[in-house]
Write a protein that holds these residues in place. Structure first.
Motif, PDB file in Angstrom:
ATOM      1  N   LYS A 701      18.336 -21.023 -10.881  1.00  0.00           N
ATOM      2  CA  LYS A 701      18.780 -21.726  -9.970  1.00  0.00           C
ATOM      3  C   LYS A 701      19.281 -20.868  -8.536  1.00  0.00           C
ATOM      4  CE  LYS A 701      22.650 -25.098  -8.873  1.00  0.00           C
ATOM      5  NZ  LYS A 701      23.837 -25.798  -9.394  1.00  0.00           N
ATOM      6  N   ILE A 702      18.996 -21.381  -7.445  1.00  0.00           N
ATOM      7  CA  ILE A 702      19.464 -20.723  -6.418  1.00  0.00           C
ATOM      8  C   ILE A 702      20.463 -21.605  -5.657  1.00  0.00           C
ATOM      9  CG2 ILE A 702      18.883 -20.040  -3.909  1.00  0.00           C
ATOM     10  CD1 ILE A 702      16.128 -19.461  -4.983  1.00  0.00           C
ATOM     11  N   SER A 703      21.480 -20.870  -5.201  1.00  0.00           N
ATOM     12  CA  SER A 703      22.889 -21.684  -4.840  1.00  0.00           C
ATOM     13  C   SER A 703      23.666 -20.695  -3.881  1.00  0.00           C
ATOM     14  CB  SER A 703      23.383 -22.281  -5.749  1.00  0.00           C
ATOM     15  OG  SER A 703      24.820 -22.920  -5.322  1.00  0.00           O
ATOM     16  N   ALA A 704      23.859 -21.259  -2.745  1.00  0.00           N
ATOM     17  CA  ALA A 704      24.880 -20.561  -1.923  1.00  0.00           C
ATOM     18  C   ALA A 704      24.153 -19.061  -1.626  1.00  0.00           C
ATOM     19  CB  ALA A 704      26.113 -20.681  -2.063  1.00  0.00           C
ATOM     20  N   GLY A 705      23.067 -18.959  -1.232  1.00  0.00           N
ATOM     21  CA  GLY A 705      22.682 -17.627  -1.038  1.00  0.00           C
ATOM     22  C   GLY A 705      22.695 -16.716  -2.417  1.00  0.00           C
ATOM     23  N   SER A 706      22.830 -17.282  -3.407  1.00  0.00           N
ATOM     24  CA  SER A 706      22.661 -16.187  -4.640  1.00  0.00           C
ATOM     25  C   SER A 706      21.801 -17.015  -5.518  1.00  0.00           C
ATOM     26  CB  SER A 706      23.922 -16.398  -5.311  1.00  0.00           C
ATOM     27  OG  SER A 706      24.893 -15.684  -4.366  1.00  0.00           O
ATOM     28  N   LEU A 707      21.000 -16.035  -6.674  1.00  0.00           N
ATOM     29  CA  LEU A 707      20.325 -16.380  -7.488  1.00  0.00           C
ATOM     30  C   LEU A 707      21.007 -16.326  -8.922  1.00  0.00           C
ATOM     31  CD1 LEU A 707      17.526 -16.918  -8.820  1.00  0.00           C
ATOM     32  CD2 LEU A 707      17.054 -14.513  -8.903  1.00  0.00           C
ATOM     33  N   ILE A 708      20.990 -17.461  -9.535  1.00  0.00           N
ATOM     34  CA  ILE A 708      21.677 -17.632 -11.006  1.00  0.00           C
ATOM     35  C   ILE A 708      20.438 -17.414 -12.027  1.00  0.00           C
ATOM     36  CG2 ILE A 708      23.108 -19.045 -12.583  1.00  0.00           C
ATOM     37  CD1 ILE A 708      23.958 -20.556 -10.142  1.00  0.00           C
ATOM     38  N   ALA A 709      20.622 -16.396 -13.092  1.00  0.00           N
ATOM     39  CA  ALA A 709      19.475 -16.185 -13.810  1.00  0.00           C
ATOM     40  C   ALA A 709      20.103 -15.515 -15.069  1.00  0.00           C
ATOM     41  CB  ALA A 709      18.623 -15.205 -13.028  1.00  0.00           C
ATOM     42  N   ARG A 710      19.300 -15.618 -16.235  1.00  0.00           N
ATOM     43  CA  ARG A 710      19.601 -14.712 -17.439  1.00  0.00           C
ATOM     44  C   ARG A 710      19.045 -13.486 -17.326  1.00  0.00           C
ATOM     45  NH1 ARG A 710      17.835 -14.079 -22.635  1.00  0.00           N
ATOM     46  NH2 ARG A 710      15.917 -15.100 -22.102  1.00  0.00           N
ATOM     47  N   ASP A 711      20.133 -12.404 -17.488  1.00  0.00           N
ATOM     48  CA  ASP A 711      19.608 -11.026 -17.616  1.00  0.00           C
ATOM     49  C   ASP A 711      19.105 -10.839 -18.988  1.00  0.00           C
ATOM     50  OD1 ASP A 711      19.274  -8.206 -17.579  1.00  0.00           O
ATOM     51  OD2 ASP A 711      20.792  -8.018 -15.935  1.00  0.00           O
ATOM     52  N   HIS A 712      17.727 -10.263 -19.268  1.00  0.00           N
ATOM     53  CA  HIS A 712      17.222  -9.948 -20.701  1.00  0.00           C
ATOM     54  C   HIS A 712      18.216  -8.696 -20.915  1.00  0.00           C
ATOM     55  CE1 HIS A 712      12.979 -12.264 -20.722  1.00  0.00           C
ATOM     56  NE2 HIS A 712      14.005 -12.766 -19.893  1.00  0.00           N
ATOM     57  N   GLY A 713      18.682  -7.935 -20.317  1.00  0.00           N
ATOM     58  CA  GLY A 713      19.268  -6.713 -20.782  1.00  0.00           C
ATOM     59  C   GLY A 713      20.396  -7.177 -21.486  1.00  0.00           C
ATOM     60  N   THR A 714      21.374  -7.949 -20.854  1.00  0.00           N
ATOM     61  CA  THR A 714      22.534  -8.095 -21.595  1.00  0.00           C
ATOM     62  C   THR A 714      22.697  -9.482 -22.239  1.00  0.00           C
ATOM     63  OG1 THR A 714      23.270  -9.479 -19.442  1.00  0.00           O
ATOM     64  CG2 THR A 714      23.823  -7.211 -19.625  1.00  0.00           C
ATOM     65  N   GLY A 715      21.418 -10.464 -22.061  1.00  0.00           N
ATOM     66  CA  GLY A 715      21.373 -11.683 -22.610  1.00  0.00           C
ATOM     67  C   GLY A 715      22.259 -12.729 -22.085  1.00  0.00           C
ATOM     68  N   GLU A 716      22.886 -12.309 -20.867  1.00  0.00           N
ATOM     69  CA  GLU A 716      24.063 -13.223 -20.224  1.00  0.00           C
ATOM     70  C   GLU A 716      23.759 -13.859 -19.045  1.00  0.00           C
ATOM     71  OE1 GLU A 716      27.838 -10.926 -22.206  1.00  0.00           O
ATOM     72  OE2 GLU A 716      27.497 -10.815 -19.802  1.00  0.00           O
ATOM     73  N   MET A 717      24.535 -14.804 -18.525  1.00  0.00           N
ATOM     74  CA  MET A 717      24.090 -15.297 -17.244  1.00  0.00           C
ATOM     75  C   MET A 717      24.599 -14.634 -16.189  1.00  0.00           C
ATOM     76  SD  MET A 717      22.201 -18.323 -17.808  1.00  0.00           S
ATOM     77  CE  MET A 717      22.565 -19.209 -16.424  1.00  0.00           C
ATOM     78  N   GLN A 718      24.142 -14.426 -15.198  1.00  0.00           N
ATOM     79  CA  GLN A 718      24.548 -13.511 -13.918  1.00  0.00           C
ATOM     80  C   GLN A 718      24.072 -14.241 -12.693  1.00  0.00           C
ATOM     81  OE1 GLN A 718      23.987  -9.202 -14.048  1.00  0.00           O
ATOM     82  NE2 GLN A 718      24.428  -8.967 -16.306  1.00  0.00           N
ATOM     83  N   THR A 719      24.917 -13.745 -11.689  1.00  0.00           N
ATOM     84  CA  THR A 719      24.812 -14.039 -10.311  1.00  0.00           C
ATOM     85  C   THR A 719      24.275 -12.767  -9.538  1.00  0.00           C
ATOM     86  OG1 THR A 719      26.419 -15.673 -10.331  1.00  0.00           O
ATOM     87  CG2 THR A 719      25.712 -15.153  -8.122  1.00  0.00           C
ATOM     88  N   PHE A 720      22.968 -13.054  -8.966  1.00  0.00           N
ATOM     89  CA  PHE A 720      22.293 -11.942  -8.228  1.00  0.00           C
ATOM     90  C   PHE A 720      22.386 -12.323  -6.749  1.00  0.00           C
ATOM     91  CE2 PHE A 720      20.802  -9.570 -11.760  1.00  0.00           C
ATOM     92  CZ  PHE A 720      20.883 -10.239 -12.737  1.00  0.00           C
ATOM     93  N   ARG A 721      23.014 -11.700  -5.733  1.00  0.00           N
ATOM     94  CA  ARG A 721      23.027 -11.924  -4.530  1.00  0.00           C
ATOM     95  C   ARG A 721      21.614 -11.577  -3.794  1.00  0.00           C
ATOM     96  NH1 ARG A 721      26.006 -14.686  -1.377  1.00  0.00           N
ATOM     97  NH2 ARG A 721      25.916 -13.296   0.285  1.00  0.00           N
ATOM     98  N   ILE A 722      21.056 -12.670  -3.132  1.00  0.00           N
ATOM     99  CA  ILE A 722      19.452 -12.761  -2.946  1.00  0.00           C
ATOM    100  C   ILE A 722      19.308 -11.500  -1.605  1.00  0.00           C
ATOM    101  CG2 ILE A 722      17.728 -13.838  -1.708  1.00  0.00           C
ATOM    102  CD1 ILE A 722      18.752 -16.346  -2.660  1.00  0.00           C
ATOM    103  N   PRO A 723      20.046 -11.141  -0.814  1.00  0.00           N
ATOM    104  CA  PRO A 723      20.012 -10.029   0.077  1.00  0.00           C
ATOM    105  C   PRO A 723      19.873  -8.824  -0.658  1.00  0.00           C
ATOM    106  CG  PRO A 723      21.629 -11.545   0.926  1.00  0.00           C
ATOM    107  CD  PRO A 723      21.484 -11.968  -0.285  1.00  0.00           C
ATOM    108  N   ARG A 724      20.653  -8.597  -1.923  1.00  0.00           N
ATOM    109  CA  ARG A 724      20.393  -7.257  -2.602  1.00  0.00           C
ATOM    110  C   ARG A 724      19.113  -7.247  -3.307  1.00  0.00           C
ATOM    111  NH1 ARG A 724      26.531  -6.008  -4.837  1.00  0.00           N
ATOM    112  NH2 ARG A 724      27.394  -6.159  -2.666  1.00  0.00           N
ATOM    113  N   ILE A 725      18.471  -8.139  -3.522  1.00  0.00           N
ATOM    114  CA  ILE A 725      17.018  -8.116  -4.333  1.00  0.00           C
ATOM    115  C   ILE A 725      16.150  -7.293  -3.555  1.00  0.00           C
ATOM    116  CG2 ILE A 725      15.456  -9.368  -5.314  1.00  0.00           C
ATOM    117  CD1 ILE A 725      17.408 -11.634  -6.002  1.00  0.00           C
ATOM    118  N   THR A 726      15.728  -6.366  -3.763  1.00  0.00           N
ATOM    119  CA  THR A 726      14.677  -5.558  -3.073  1.00  0.00           C
ATOM    120  C   THR A 726      13.370  -5.821  -3.084  1.00  0.00           C
ATOM    121  OG1 THR A 726      14.370  -3.852  -4.888  1.00  0.00           O
ATOM    122  CG2 THR A 726      16.202  -3.455  -3.303  1.00  0.00           C
ATOM    123  N   GLY A 727      13.071  -6.706  -4.361  1.00  0.00           N
ATOM    124  CA  GLY A 727      11.778  -6.978  -4.381  1.00  0.00           C
ATOM    125  C   GLY A 727      11.605  -7.988  -5.796  1.00  0.00           C
TER     126      GLY A 727
END
Length: 731
Positions: A701-727
């Motif tokens: 999901k994308i909400s308020a400029g952030s991406l909510i996703a499940r990280d395969h490395g930790t297996g947990e839900m995390q929030t990623f700031r879209i401006p910090r995603i390099t690609g």
């Protein structure tokens, strides 16, 4: 070229398709996007999609809803099955507007279309997560069928007392998955069940043709006479309101706008109701003829002096043109549910006002021989624009537009006039100058202290008569009444008794009756005997007997007057208030300066500041052919540049084994696509220190400029700031 997304589709179309898209959706090139990816992101934005959907008629809207409730990808045959055969003609129109697009495996909807349409499209619930045997519904128990009858045409939600013991009908539906619990007290009907119960159709009635407009026919001659009379009347209203505010400026509210008391005063002065007075006030405000000055006074601007020198057609167009395109709605003034909404105030803007106004006038022009009935006309407007934002206001907007068009003379007796038709086509309207009755420069004084103006008066005569007389009746001829109050008002404006008599003798085609001459002479003789100044204020009179009379007058106890000399009294109230109290008690005071001079003279004020007409919001003009061609050329050049840079970037990344690198638009486009497809992604992500790490995620999901996703490395839900995603890159 594979078409996996809306961006790919836009890259595949030719210039003619882009031209048609921009013609329907002018906001996409305001400003012109840099490339196709930017264009796709803007076209998928909620505000742009809302504008595009608002422009659909009822049948187009129903077909779009059918596309939105079917699973993607879908084809023409599926949509026809859910609607009618005529839907096949609508699908290309929706593609041209960018509301659906053809992909490799069928047709799809751009991102956010369903969000704009709402959570329960066409009164249907969400898709079922379980496999359903819909034929079992034919064998449903009577209690279950009774529940289904209430939900079949929406809304699909229902309330129960307790989900654990909801009753036999609901229990059976829950067990068969024909109903889904939302919480402890709410259940919902799945989409597939609703469509099955509706007989395989999405809508109860498919409105493929516009409803007819009913109304009465009018005689063409009567229509034109009524329209030109309305034109003359609205021009007179504008003159009257500006002349009045030049002499008696209204006070603006603290929040801006015209107060209820001042609105009533101007409505009474002009002899119209308050709704019409608010409309005229808005007209002069939009035309820049009035402004709110620095000291919060509502005053005419210097444009009013220019206005008085112009022809009738120019003046009429100056008020009608801004009315047509404004986002302000004067009809909101005075409504019970909007008590704080004031004429000239900041709360009158409505996004859909100009488009609704244009649609109403367009339908009037198409039915030029009929005065439409409000009910049938409103139905037609709703068919042409069923999904307008703020839909509760739309019926009232139609009614207000018809009323205001009549006031302006765009219509006469409810039928669009030749002036309205030429106005909509952008003609010069010189015909108004020839059809309007020529102004007269004389009056006819009657024996009962009244004067009749046998037609519209020239401005100089009308301005003087407005000071020394009160309008008693209006129409083809205007009746003015002279009283001691109106004569005193003329004296306050610097006229002498002899000057008033001389003006009436010069202007009137009939002799002045002797009683009127005596009235003017008597009031002029008394005027100025009593004088008021500031101490807070003082009252001076050369007649001690009059001073004694005022001191003894019980009606003046509110002034708390004190006699300090045989001919002088003082008071703590302001001089202006003292004069009003004395005049209401029947006295005739005049204002006096500190050096004893009478303060009389013309009081025609103008605002010192420049006019500040309200801004126009919400609507965009249709772009010109040159603007469309320039926009397409700019996008094509930008696309070539973006493609070249992307190719070089990919070569460098492959050579260096670097992390994925994409532009901001590409990143957002890929994220939206993979959220919909529920697939994993590879991203580069910068931490607080700027170090970029490689992540494998499942975007949700994308909400308020952030991406909510499940990280395969930790297996947990995390929030990623879209401006910090390099690609981003697919796995």
């Amino acid at each position: 070229m594979q078409m996996r997304s809306f961006t790919d589709y836009l890259r595949s179309v030719d210039d003619d398709a882009l031209l048609e898209l921009f013609t329907h959706r002018a906001d996409l090139i305001s400003p012109v996007p840099s490339d196709i990816a930017s264009l796709a992101v803007r076209a998928c934005s909620a505000p742009s999609l809302a504008r595009a959907i608002d422009a659909l008629n009822q049948w187009q809207f129903q077909v779009l809803e059918a596309c939105a409730v079917v699973n993607e990808p879908f084809n023409e045959k599926q949509i026809i099955a859910l609607t009618e055969k005529a839907a096949a003609e609508v699908l290309p129109e929706l593609i041209a507007r960018g509301l659906i697009y053809p992909a490799d495996d069928g047709m799809r909807l751009p991102n956010s279309v369903r969000d704009v349409l709402g959570s329960e499209i066409a009164g249907l619930g969400p898709a079922s997560m379980a496999k359903l045997t819909l034929k079992k519904l034919d064998e449903a128990p009577a209690a279950a069928k009774k529940v289904l009858e209430r939900l079949i045409w929406g809304p699909p939600r229902g309330s129960v007392g307790d989900i654990k013991n909801p009753g036999p009908g609901v229990t059976w539906l829950l067990e068969e998955n024909f109903m889904v619990p939302l919480d402890q007290r709410t259940v919902i009907l799945p989409r597939e069940v609703g469509i099955y119960l509706r007989g395989g159709k999405v809508h109860k009635e498919r409105e493929m043709t516009p409803p007819p407009i009913k109304g009465a026919k009018r005689d063409a001659r009567s229509v034109e006479l009524a329209a030109i009379a309305n034109v003359a009347t609205v021009l007179r209203w504008v003159d009257e309101i500006l002349e009045y505010w030049a002499q008696e400026p209204a006070d603006a509210l603290r929040a801006g706008g015209l107060g209820v008391r001042d609105l009533k005063i101007i409505a009474t002065h002009m002899g119209i109701d308050e709704n019409c007075a608010a409309f005229v006030a808005e007209l002069v405000y939009l035309a820049g003829l009035v402004t709110i000055d620095a000291d919060d006074k509502i005053l005419p601007t210097n444009n009013f002096d220019i206005w008085l020198t112009q022809s009738a057609s120019t003046r009429w167009q100056a008020i009608a043109s801004p009315w047509l395109i404004t986002s302000r709605v004067s009809g909101l003034v005075g409504r019970a549910e909007s008590k704080n909404t004031a004429a000239l105030g900041p709360e009158l803007d409505r996004v859909n006002a100009a488009s609704t106004r244009a649609l109403v006038l367009e339908l009037l022009a198409e039915n030029k021989e009929v005065a439409p009935e409000l009910e049938s006309f409103t139905k037609r407007v709703k068919w042409c624009a069923p999904s307008k934002r703020n839909p509760g206001l739309q019926e009232e907007m139609v009614q207000w537009t018809l009323r205001e068009a009549e006031w302006l003379g765009i219509t006469g007796q409810g039928v669009i006039s030749k002036y309205g038709q030429e106005f909509l086509t952008g003609a010069e309207l010189e015909i108004i100058n020839t059809d309007l009755p020529q102004p007269v420069d004389h009056i006819l004084i009657q024996s009962d202290n009244t004067a009749i103006a046998p037609g519209p008066l020239v401005h100089d005569v009308a301005a003087v008569l407005a000071i020394i007389g009160d309008i008693e009746s209006r129409g083809g001829a205007t009746v003015y009444r002279f009283t001691d109050t109106t004569i005193r008002r003329g004296l306050d404006h610097g006229k002498t008794g002899d000057e008033i008599i001389a003006f009436l003798r010069k202007t009137s085609k009939t002799p002045i009756p002797q009683p009127l001459e005596y009235l003017i002479s008597d009031v002029a003789k008394k005027h100025g005997r009593l004088r008021v100044g500031n101490t807070s204020s003082f009252i001076r009179c050369e007649d001690p007997a009059l001073i004694t009379q005022i001191i003894s007058d019980k009606r003046l106890d509110i002034l708390s007057l004190r006699r300090i000399a045989p001919e002088v009294m003082i008071c703590d109230m302001d001089a202006h208030d003292v004069m009003n109290v004395l005049r209401n008690a029947g006295y005739l005071p005049a204002a006096e300066s500190a050096n004893g001079m009478l303060l009389t003279g013309p009081r025609s004020s103008r605002a010192q500041s420049k006019p500040r007409p309200p801004r126009i919001i919400g609507e965009l003009e249709v772009p010109t052919d040159a603007a469309l061609a320039a926009a397409i050329r700019t996008i094509r050049v930008g696309e070539k540049s973006s493609h070249k840079q992307s190719t070089l970037r990919n070569i460098a990344n492959n050579a260096l084994g670097a992390l994925p690198r994409t532009t901001a638009n590409e990143t957002l486009d890929v994220l939206l696509k993979y959220i919909q497809e529920q697939r994993s992604l590879s991203i580069g992500y910068a931490d607080n220190n700027g170090a970029v790490s490689h992540r494998i995620i499942d975007p949700l999901k994308i909400s308020a400029g952030s991406l909510i996703a499940r990280d395969h490395g930790t297996g947990e839900m995390q929030t990623f700031r879209i401006p910090r995603i390099t690609g981003v890159a697919p796995l």
